[in-house]
Structure formats: C-alpha cells, structure tokens
Design an enzyme around this catalytic site. Structure first.
Site, mmCIF file in Angstrom:
data_model
loop_
_atom_site.group_PDB
_atom_site.id
_atom_site.type_symbol
_atom_site.label_atom_id
_atom_site.label_comp_id
_atom_site.label_asym_id
_atom_site.label_seq_id
_atom_site.Cartn_x
_atom_site.Cartn_y
_atom_site.Cartn_z
ATOM 1 N N ASP A 174 1.765 6.310 2.908
ATOM 2 C CA ASP A 174 2.381 5.503 1.849
ATOM 3 C C ASP A 174 1.826 4.081 1.803
ATOM 4 O O ASP A 174 1.647 3.516 0.724
ATOM 5 C CB ASP A 174 3.905 5.450 2.050
ATOM 6 C CG ASP A 174 4.596 6.709 1.546
ATOM 7 O OD1 ASP A 174 3.978 7.459 0.767
ATOM 8 O OD2 ASP A 174 5.758 6.940 1.928
ATOM 9 N N GLY A 175 1.556 3.509 2.968
ATOM 10 C CA GLY A 175 1.035 2.144 3.004
ATOM 11 C C GLY A 175 -0.324 2.049 2.327
ATOM 12 O O GLY A 175 -0.601 1.095 1.594
ATOM 13 N N ASP A 234 8.905 -4.658 -2.832
ATOM 14 C CA ASP A 234 9.882 -5.710 -2.604
ATOM 15 C C ASP A 234 9.257 -7.065 -2.298
ATOM 16 O O ASP A 234 8.098 -7.175 -1.919
ATOM 17 C CB ASP A 234 10.821 -5.333 -1.443
ATOM 18 C CG ASP A 234 10.081 -4.812 -0.222
ATOM 19 O OD1 ASP A 234 9.001 -5.342 0.101
ATOM 20 O OD2 ASP A 234 10.568 -3.862 0.403
ATOM 21 N N LYS A 271 16.628 -21.314 12.597
ATOM 22 C CA LYS A 271 18.066 -21.061 12.470
ATOM 23 C C LYS A 271 18.327 -20.134 11.289
ATOM 24 O O LYS A 271 17.481 -19.966 10.409
ATOM 25 C CB LYS A 271 18.800 -22.391 12.241
ATOM 26 C CG LYS A 271 18.918 -23.224 13.499
ATOM 27 C CD LYS A 271 19.840 -24.403 13.258
ATOM 28 C CE LYS A 271 19.912 -25.266 14.503
ATOM 29 N NZ LYS A 271 20.471 -26.597 14.192
ATOM 30 N N ALA A 296 12.346 1.938 0.926
ATOM 31 C CA ALA A 296 11.493 1.300 1.935
ATOM 32 C C ALA A 296 12.351 0.367 2.803
ATOM 33 O O ALA A 296 13.346 0.808 3.385
ATOM 34 C CB ALA A 296 10.349 0.560 1.242
ATOM 35 N N LEU A 321 16.228 0.183 2.471
ATOM 36 C CA LEU A 321 16.949 1.339 3.035
ATOM 37 C C LEU A 321 17.238 1.119 4.517
ATOM 38 O O LEU A 321 18.333 1.405 5.002
ATOM 39 C CB LEU A 321 16.132 2.613 2.858
ATOM 40 C CG LEU A 321 16.880 3.912 3.174
ATOM 41 C CD1 LEU A 321 17.866 4.250 2.063
ATOM 42 C CD2 LEU A 321 15.917 5.062 3.387
#
Lengths: 263, 263
Positions: A55-56, A122, A132, A162, A165
């Site tokens: 997939d990558g 994404d 922080k 991806a 999930l």
C-alpha cells in the site's frame, strides 16, 4: 496499443522483473522505475502504471502520476492493490479487454504559510517526544473545537483505514463525502472522531510549532495550516470482482464472518 | 398573525404554563398538548410548535408534526433545544421577526415485513437479556459485513450524538450525508463504527428474531429489516446564535477549551 509504466519497491525488484517479463510480451512498457526515486511523468506517455509493492508503494506512486494505477502484490491483498502476483495472467487479460473498476478517490489540499501539499490519506500535526502536549484549535464554519493532545489526524475516507483507524476512528466507505478528524492521545477523555462534510474548510492552529506530516512524510514544522477538499482525484484500477468490504475484511478482519463453532 | 401550538412533557407543565401565558399575549395559541398523547396535526393549523421539555420531548414531537419545532428548556441546552426558559422574551421577539436558523435534519426509513417506520436518530436491533448473541449480516451495495454482537445501531448524523455515541461511535456533523453503523458489544474486537453514504440501502438480517427499536421505542420483533434515507425532513428553528459545535461542547463537553492551569 496500451502503453504502460512499472513502478516497484526496491526490495520487490525480482517480483517486478517477473511482472515486466510477462507484461512486455503483450504491451509497450515505457519505463521501469524504483518508486522511491523522483519521477517526471511528462517524459513518458503512458495509459496506466503498474505498481509492484504494498500500500505504501501504491500511495507514493499515486502522488507522482496523474494516470491510473494498478497495484500488484505478493502475499495478501492490501487496500490499494488489485491483483496478486500469481494473478498476472488475469491482469494481462483485463488490460487487453480494459476490464476494470475505476476506483476514484478524492484528496486533501493542505496550505501553510510556506507551501501547499496534497494528501490521499491524511494530514497529521504531531508533537515531538520532547515537546509538551499541544493546545489545538480546529475551526470550521460551525465553530471551533479545542483539543489538548499529542496531535490530530485529518483524513479522507481513504485515510480512515490508515492511521486514523489505529487511533480509534471509524471506517468510512471511500465514497463518503466527509473528512474525519481524530485526536492523538487527547487529555480529558475527548477521544472521538469528528466527521464533517467534505465541503468544509478546516483551519488548525497549534499552541506550539509542531510536525506537519502528509501521507506519512514529514513536510515541515508549523503552528497553523488549512485543509480543504482538493480538486485532484486519484484513480486505482481494480478487477471487476473488487469491492471495498472484501478489502476491509481481508486486510483488518473487520466485519468478517465468524464461524459458529470457533474461528 | 403567527399560529402556534405548545407541546409539553407532563412533569414540565408549570414551565409550559409559564410559556403559554407569555406566548398567548402575542400570538394565537391553537393547542396546549401533553407530548405523550396521540396528536392529530390536521385538526390544527399552526405555523410552528413550541416544545417545553428535553431532547426526548422534542424528538417525540418532531415525529408527530410536519411543521417546524422550537425547543424550550429549563436548565442547560440540549441537542434539540434552542431557548432556555429564561429566554422567553428573546423567543417572542424572534417569533415576531421570524428570525431563526432553519435546522433541517434528514431521517431514516425502516421497512420490515409488517410495516414501515421513520427515525430521526436511529434504528436498533438488540437481543433480549435472555437471548444468545446475535449473528448479524449487514448488506450494502458494496458487499456484506458480519457481526456477532448483542445488536447494531444504524443512525443518522443527528443520532450520532445519541445512542451511537454511548457505544463508542464518532460525532457526525448534522449535514454529513452518511449513515453510521455501530455494533453493540461485538465479539472479536470489531467494535468500530462504519460510515456509509446516505444514498446506500442497508439490509440487516439477524440469526434470531430480536427487538427492533426506533428512536428509543420498541416497535416490533423481527429478524430482518431494510433501511434507506427517508424523503421526510424535520425542521428545528434555532436562534441565529446557534451552532452545532456549541451544543456538542455544552451537552457532552467534547472539544471544549481546557484551561492551562486546571479545569
């Protein structure tokens, strides 16, 4: 005659040569390219690209080309693949007959002060280990949501299976017209994904400069960016037998039939 | 002159009388009705219904009428309310100026062998305590998903902040064009919600006859039903200051601003 290009992940080079040997007997092969290298699509005129890898590899190829892509993979099918390596004869026949499902996926456009990016899965803002917890504002037409978290994932339906999930988000069918916003390690229990229409414009502002990661690649460090639906779509050609529910069941086991007496 | 009806939850009757006394000075009030009773809208010609009660009361009223509804509530705002009881003067002014946001919500149509139902929030199939875990098939265009679970919730975006939220589902903005399917106590870890386009038709089949619950009311027992988007919409009138993100923040605290030094 159909003109093809072949991309391959470098450790799949033997599998890629096997595909090349079979394909070249039937079609004009214009290039045979390591998928990790830069690629100038304009130098080659192809109808379709075959990608040998997982997939990558398909994801990276989809970002480099404007032509349709066919994923070929050894082992199990992935979300982006269409054919297993041992189905090469079927692939050749389907190419001859041009017998495919055109699986179109919509994408994201990300804008920062420095540049614009496009994402299939994404965009992620994420703090470094040494930083922080971030205070994050997510502004949409309807108002502003606030998060105190390690980061946020803003994904397409394609990206919902991806990283989102893995962070607890829902599974969205590819043709849903909505973004998903999922916080990473949020404080104060507010860990649900937010599903918002794809015609929204999202503005994210962080209390500190943090990493901006697009489809898994660190692209810059920023404290603000904007996201909207991109007018670019990517096309994956699938065998006629393809459906999304099967890939969800095969890849992550979701919604698979459970036998009455055991697994 | 604007014609109104008033519905009230029976234990809010004093608040409802307060609303009536104020409203009747300015508008023609056609009815003053206990929201738990049957109601024949055709007997009354009203432009708008004021509902004095919580989200449940507004939900039941929206199912009884085709005219817009305005929720009035004591205490905190709910998802369906628009005005607090102490904002009655603002409500009267907004009625005079007809100064509202029309918040339209799409609905579900549920079909069984015995009848059809319409839902604003959700349809639920759920086993009785004494029953074994159900085997559930959810069929959509793209294929079939299987669950081994106590039940399933199929909800609209409006319903995503109701029962589906309690079961771990995402929060969907009201104008997302998608259903959400969320399993109840699924075996084998497959607990994620599935988000599917609202133009899909969903067929659910259960291994055993079980309870079918529509917007919280048990309507029948069945082992199969179908769901699609309903052509009926419901309308809630809101003050111009309304936005969904505020109601999410006020009602369930999601995405609220966290102060740097404490809560």
């Amino acid at each position: 005659m159909i003109k093809l290009g072949i991309f391959y992940r470098v450790d799949y080079v033997e599998a890629a040569k096997f595909v090349l040997e079979n394909i070249v007997k039937n079609f004009e092969v214009k290039h045979f390219t390591d998928s990790s290298l830069d690629f100038d699509e304009e130098k080659f005129s192809v109808d379709v690209n075959i990608v040998v890898g997982g997939d990558g590899t398909v994801l990276r190829t989809l970002k480099k080309v404007n032509t349709p892509v066919i994923g070929v993979k050894a082992g199990r099918l992935g979300f982006f693949s269409g054919y297993l390596l041992n189905e090469i004869d079927k692939l050749i026949q389907d190419l001859k007959d041009w017998n495919f499902i055109e699986d179109k996926r919509w994408t994201l456009r990300i804008e920062t002060k420095k540049g614009t990016y496009f994402a299939i899965n994404d965009a992620v803002i994420q703090k470094d280990v040494s930083q922080k917890i971030l205070d994050l504002d997510v502004k949409i037409t309807d108002g502003t949501f606030y998060y105190h978290a390690d980061g946020l994932v803003i994904s397409t339906p394609t990206g919902s299976s991806a990283y989102a999930l893995a962070l607890g988000g829902p599974i969205m069918l590819p043709n849903v017209e909505a973004f998903e916003i999922t916080p990473m390690a949020p404080q104060f229990l507010a860990n649900r994904s937010l599903v918002i229409p794809s015609n929204e414009r999202i503005a994210v502002r962080s209390s500190e400069v943090a990493n901006l990661i697009v489809d898994g690649d660190l692209v810059e460090q920023t404290n603000e960016f904007r996201i909207k639906k991109c007018n670019r779509t990517v096309i994956i050609l699938r065998p006629k037998s393809y459906d999304f529910s099967t890939s969800i069941k095969e890849k992550i086991g979701y919604g698979r039939k459970i036998l009455k007496n055991g697994l």
